[in-house]
Design a protein around this motif. Structure first.
Motif, PDB file in Angstrom:
ATOM      1  N   VAL A 266       0.857  -1.183   0.000  1.00  0.00           N
ATOM      2  CA  VAL A 266       0.000   0.000   0.000  1.00  0.00           C
ATOM      3  C   VAL A 266       0.893   1.232   0.000  1.00  0.00           C
ATOM      4  O   VAL A 266       2.072   1.158   0.343  1.00  0.00           O
ATOM      5  CB  VAL A 266      -0.961   0.063   1.229  1.00  0.00           C
ATOM      6  CG1 VAL A 266      -1.916  -1.115   1.237  1.00  0.00           C
ATOM      7  CG2 VAL A 266      -0.191   0.136   2.516  1.00  0.00           C
ATOM      8  N   VAL A 267       0.333   2.344  -0.410  1.00  0.00           N
ATOM      9  CA  VAL A 267       1.037   3.619  -0.298  1.00  0.00           C
ATOM     10  C   VAL A 267       0.212   4.537   0.594  1.00  0.00           C
ATOM     11  O   VAL A 267      -1.021   4.510   0.565  1.00  0.00           O
ATOM     12  CB  VAL A 267       1.307   4.291  -1.664  1.00  0.00           C
ATOM     13  CG1 VAL A 267       2.283   3.486  -2.484  1.00  0.00           C
ATOM     14  CG2 VAL A 267       0.028   4.507  -2.443  1.00  0.00           C
ATOM     15  N   PHE A 268       0.908   5.313   1.387  1.00  0.00           N
ATOM     16  CA  PHE A 268       0.263   6.294   2.247  1.00  0.00           C
ATOM     17  C   PHE A 268       0.630   7.674   1.720  1.00  0.00           C
ATOM     18  O   PHE A 268       1.806   8.015   1.642  1.00  0.00           O
ATOM     19  CB  PHE A 268       0.730   6.148   3.698  1.00  0.00           C
ATOM     20  CG  PHE A 268       0.355   4.830   4.314  1.00  0.00           C
ATOM     21  CD1 PHE A 268      -0.972   4.500   4.517  1.00  0.00           C
ATOM     22  CD2 PHE A 268       1.334   3.930   4.684  1.00  0.00           C
ATOM     23  CE1 PHE A 268      -1.325   3.283   5.090  1.00  0.00           C
ATOM     24  CE2 PHE A 268       0.988   2.714   5.256  1.00  0.00           C
ATOM     25  CZ  PHE A 268      -0.336   2.387   5.459  1.00  0.00           C
ATOM     26  N   ILE A 269      -0.386   8.415   1.341  1.00  0.00           N
ATOM     27  CA  ILE A 269      -0.179   9.760   0.802  1.00  0.00           C
ATOM     28  C   ILE A 269      -0.808  10.729   1.786  1.00  0.00           C
ATOM     29  O   ILE A 269      -2.004  10.638   2.061  1.00  0.00           O
ATOM     30  CB  ILE A 269      -0.830   9.889  -0.588  1.00  0.00           C
ATOM     31  CG1 ILE A 269      -0.226   8.854  -1.544  1.00  0.00           C
ATOM     32  CG2 ILE A 269      -0.666  11.299  -1.127  1.00  0.00           C
ATOM     33  CD1 ILE A 269      -0.939   8.766  -2.871  1.00  0.00           C
ATOM     34  N   ALA A 270      -0.032  11.638   2.304  1.00  0.00           N
ATOM     35  CA  ALA A 270      -0.560  12.519   3.339  1.00  0.00           C
ATOM     36  C   ALA A 270      -0.587  13.968   2.874  1.00  0.00           C
ATOM     37  O   ALA A 270      -1.645  14.506   2.549  1.00  0.00           O
ATOM     38  CB  ALA A 270       0.267  12.374   4.616  1.00  0.00           C
ATOM     39  N   ARG A 271       0.557  14.587   2.822  1.00  0.00           N
ATOM     40  CA  ARG A 271       0.596  16.029   2.540  1.00  0.00           C
ATOM     41  C   ARG A 271       0.012  16.382   1.186  1.00  0.00           C
ATOM     42  O   ARG A 271      -0.572  17.450   1.020  1.00  0.00           O
ATOM     43  CB  ARG A 271       2.030  16.536   2.662  1.00  0.00           C
ATOM     44  CG  ARG A 271       2.509  16.512   4.097  1.00  0.00           C
ATOM     45  CD  ARG A 271       3.870  17.166   4.256  1.00  0.00           C
ATOM     46  NE  ARG A 271       4.294  17.019   5.633  1.00  0.00           N
ATOM     47  CZ  ARG A 271       5.371  16.336   6.005  1.00  0.00           C
ATOM     48  NH1 ARG A 271       6.133  15.768   5.117  1.00  0.00           N
ATOM     49  NH2 ARG A 271       5.684  16.250   7.277  1.00  0.00           N
ATOM     50  N   GLU A 272       0.152  15.485   0.220  1.00  0.00           N
ATOM     51  CA  GLU A 272      -0.385  15.796  -1.109  1.00  0.00           C
ATOM     52  C   GLU A 272      -1.906  15.931  -1.070  1.00  0.00           C
ATOM     53  O   GLU A 272      -2.484  16.709  -1.820  1.00  0.00           O
ATOM     54  CB  GLU A 272       0.040  14.752  -2.133  1.00  0.00           C
ATOM     55  CG  GLU A 272      -0.269  15.139  -3.563  1.00  0.00           C
ATOM     56  CD  GLU A 272       0.387  16.450  -4.000  1.00  0.00           C
ATOM     57  OE1 GLU A 272      -0.152  17.087  -4.929  1.00  0.00           O
ATOM     58  OE2 GLU A 272       1.433  16.837  -3.437  1.00  0.00           O
ATOM     59  N   PHE A 273      -2.568  15.198  -0.165  1.00  0.00           N
ATOM     60  CA  PHE A 273      -4.019  15.365  -0.025  1.00  0.00           C
ATOM     61  C   PHE A 273      -4.369  16.735   0.554  1.00  0.00           C
ATOM     62  O   PHE A 273      -5.433  17.272   0.276  1.00  0.00           O
ATOM     63  CB  PHE A 273      -4.624  14.267   0.846  1.00  0.00           C
ATOM     64  CG  PHE A 273      -4.865  12.984   0.099  1.00  0.00           C
ATOM     65  CD1 PHE A 273      -5.784  12.929  -0.934  1.00  0.00           C
ATOM     66  CD2 PHE A 273      -4.171  11.841   0.433  1.00  0.00           C
ATOM     67  CE1 PHE A 273      -6.022  11.755  -1.622  1.00  0.00           C
ATOM     68  CE2 PHE A 273      -4.397  10.655  -0.249  1.00  0.00           C
ATOM     69  CZ  PHE A 273      -5.320  10.610  -1.281  1.00  0.00           C
TER      70      PHE A 273
END
Length: 123
Positions: free
Chosen positions: A81-88
Protein backbone atom coordinates in the motif's frame (compact mmCIF):
# COMPACT_ATOMS: atom_id res chain seq x y z
CA UNK A 1 21.11 4.84 16.01
CA UNK A 2 18.43 2.83 14.29
CA UNK A 3 18.91 1.65 10.71
CA UNK A 4 17.13 -0.46 8.10
CA UNK A 5 18.72 -3.67 9.41
CA UNK A 6 17.14 -2.94 12.80
CA UNK A 7 13.80 -2.32 11.11
CA UNK A 8 14.00 -5.64 9.24
CA UNK A 9 14.80 -7.45 12.51
CA UNK A 10 11.87 -5.73 14.24
CA UNK A 11 9.56 -6.55 11.32
CA UNK A 12 10.42 -10.25 11.72
CA UNK A 13 9.41 -10.08 15.38
CA UNK A 14 6.25 -8.11 14.60
CA UNK A 15 4.95 -10.54 12.00
CA UNK A 16 5.42 -13.40 14.47
CA UNK A 17 3.39 -11.41 17.01
CA UNK A 18 0.48 -11.08 14.58
CA UNK A 19 1.11 -7.63 13.11
CA UNK A 20 -0.31 -7.42 9.58
CA UNK A 21 1.15 -4.18 8.19
CA UNK A 22 4.00 -1.78 8.89
CA UNK A 23 4.25 1.84 7.80
CA UNK A 24 7.87 2.09 6.60
CA UNK A 25 9.62 5.39 7.22
CA UNK A 26 13.06 6.54 8.29
CA UNK A 27 11.40 8.71 10.91
CA UNK A 28 12.74 12.22 10.63
CA UNK A 29 12.09 12.73 14.33
CA UNK A 30 15.53 14.08 15.13
CA UNK A 31 16.89 17.30 13.66
CA UNK A 32 20.37 15.73 13.46
CA UNK A 33 19.18 13.13 10.96
CA UNK A 34 20.52 13.62 7.45
CA UNK A 35 17.80 12.35 5.14
CA UNK A 36 18.08 12.87 1.39
CA UNK A 37 14.60 14.00 0.39
CA UNK A 38 13.16 13.40 -3.07
CA UNK A 39 10.19 11.73 -4.76
CA UNK A 40 9.57 8.36 -3.12
CA UNK A 41 12.61 8.68 -0.87
CA UNK A 42 11.16 6.36 1.80
CA UNK A 43 10.04 3.64 -0.63
CA UNK A 44 13.30 1.62 -0.43
CA UNK A 45 12.59 0.97 3.26
CA UNK A 46 9.24 -0.63 2.42
CA UNK A 47 10.79 -2.58 -0.46
CA UNK A 48 13.57 -3.99 1.72
CA UNK A 49 11.20 -5.07 4.50
CA UNK A 50 8.77 -6.54 1.95
CA UNK A 51 11.60 -8.53 0.38
CA UNK A 52 13.00 -9.86 3.66
CA UNK A 53 9.72 -10.35 5.56
CA UNK A 54 7.30 -11.49 2.83
CA UNK A 55 4.48 -12.40 5.25
CA UNK A 56 4.24 -8.79 6.45
CA UNK A 57 2.43 -6.16 4.40
CA UNK A 58 4.37 -2.93 3.91
CA UNK A 59 3.24 0.64 3.43
CA UNK A 60 5.39 3.11 1.51
CA UNK A 61 5.59 6.82 2.29
CA UNK A 62 7.81 9.74 1.35
CA UNK A 63 6.85 12.36 -1.23
CA UNK A 64 4.44 10.15 -3.10
CA UNK A 65 2.51 12.89 -4.88
CA UNK A 66 1.05 11.42 -8.07
CA UNK A 67 -1.23 8.53 -8.88
CA UNK A 68 1.11 7.11 -11.51
CA UNK A 69 3.96 7.19 -8.98
CA UNK A 70 1.85 5.32 -6.41
CA UNK A 71 0.72 2.84 -9.05
CA UNK A 72 4.31 2.18 -10.13
CA UNK A 73 5.36 1.45 -6.52
CA UNK A 74 2.55 -1.08 -6.20
CA UNK A 75 3.04 -2.66 -9.63
CA UNK A 76 6.81 -3.00 -9.06
CA UNK A 77 6.12 -4.83 -5.79
CA UNK A 78 7.98 -2.26 -3.70
CA UNK A 79 5.09 -2.03 -1.22
CA UNK A 80 1.61 -3.39 -0.65
CA UNK A 81 0.00 0.00 0.00
CA UNK A 82 1.04 3.62 -0.30
CA UNK A 83 0.26 6.29 2.25
CA UNK A 84 -0.18 9.76 0.80
CA UNK A 85 -0.56 12.52 3.34
CA UNK A 86 0.60 16.03 2.54
CA UNK A 87 -0.38 15.80 -1.11
CA UNK A 88 -4.02 15.37 -0.03
CA UNK A 89 -3.70 18.65 1.85
CA UNK A 90 -2.34 20.32 -1.29
CA UNK A 91 -4.71 18.61 -3.72
CA UNK A 92 -8.05 17.48 -2.33
CA UNK A 93 -9.00 16.10 -5.77
CA UNK A 94 -5.96 13.84 -5.94
CA UNK A 95 -7.99 10.64 -6.22
CA UNK A 96 -10.18 12.00 -9.00
CA UNK A 97 -7.29 13.44 -11.02
CA UNK A 98 -5.12 10.34 -10.51
CA UNK A 99 -7.91 8.01 -11.59
CA UNK A 100 -8.48 10.10 -14.69
CA UNK A 101 -4.78 10.13 -15.61
CA UNK A 102 -4.56 6.36 -15.09
CA UNK A 103 -7.70 5.77 -17.15
CA UNK A 104 -9.61 4.32 -14.19
CA UNK A 105 -13.33 5.01 -13.98
CA UNK A 106 -14.39 5.76 -10.41
CA UNK A 107 -17.57 7.03 -8.84
CA UNK A 108 -17.38 10.70 -8.06
CA UNK A 109 -18.75 11.96 -4.75
CA UNK A 110 -22.44 12.79 -5.18
CA UNK A 111 -21.88 16.47 -4.47
CA UNK A 112 -19.28 16.65 -7.30
CA UNK A 113 -21.20 14.63 -9.89
CA UNK A 114 -22.57 17.69 -11.71
CA UNK A 115 -19.01 18.89 -12.34
CA UNK A 116 -17.94 15.54 -13.83
CA UNK A 117 -17.28 15.93 -17.53
CA UNK A 118 -18.07 12.79 -19.47
CA UNK A 119 -15.49 13.61 -22.15
CA UNK A 120 -11.70 13.61 -22.13
CA UNK A 121 -10.25 16.51 -20.21
CA UNK A 122 -7.08 17.38 -18.35
CA UNK A 123 -6.64 18.38 -14.73
Amino acid sequence: GWDIDDSVALAKVLVNEGVDLVDCSSGGNNSRQKIAVGPGYQVPFAARIKQEVPDLLTGAVGLITRGDQANEILENGQADVVFIAREFLRNTSLVLSSAHKLGVNIKWPNQYERAHLKTKYKF
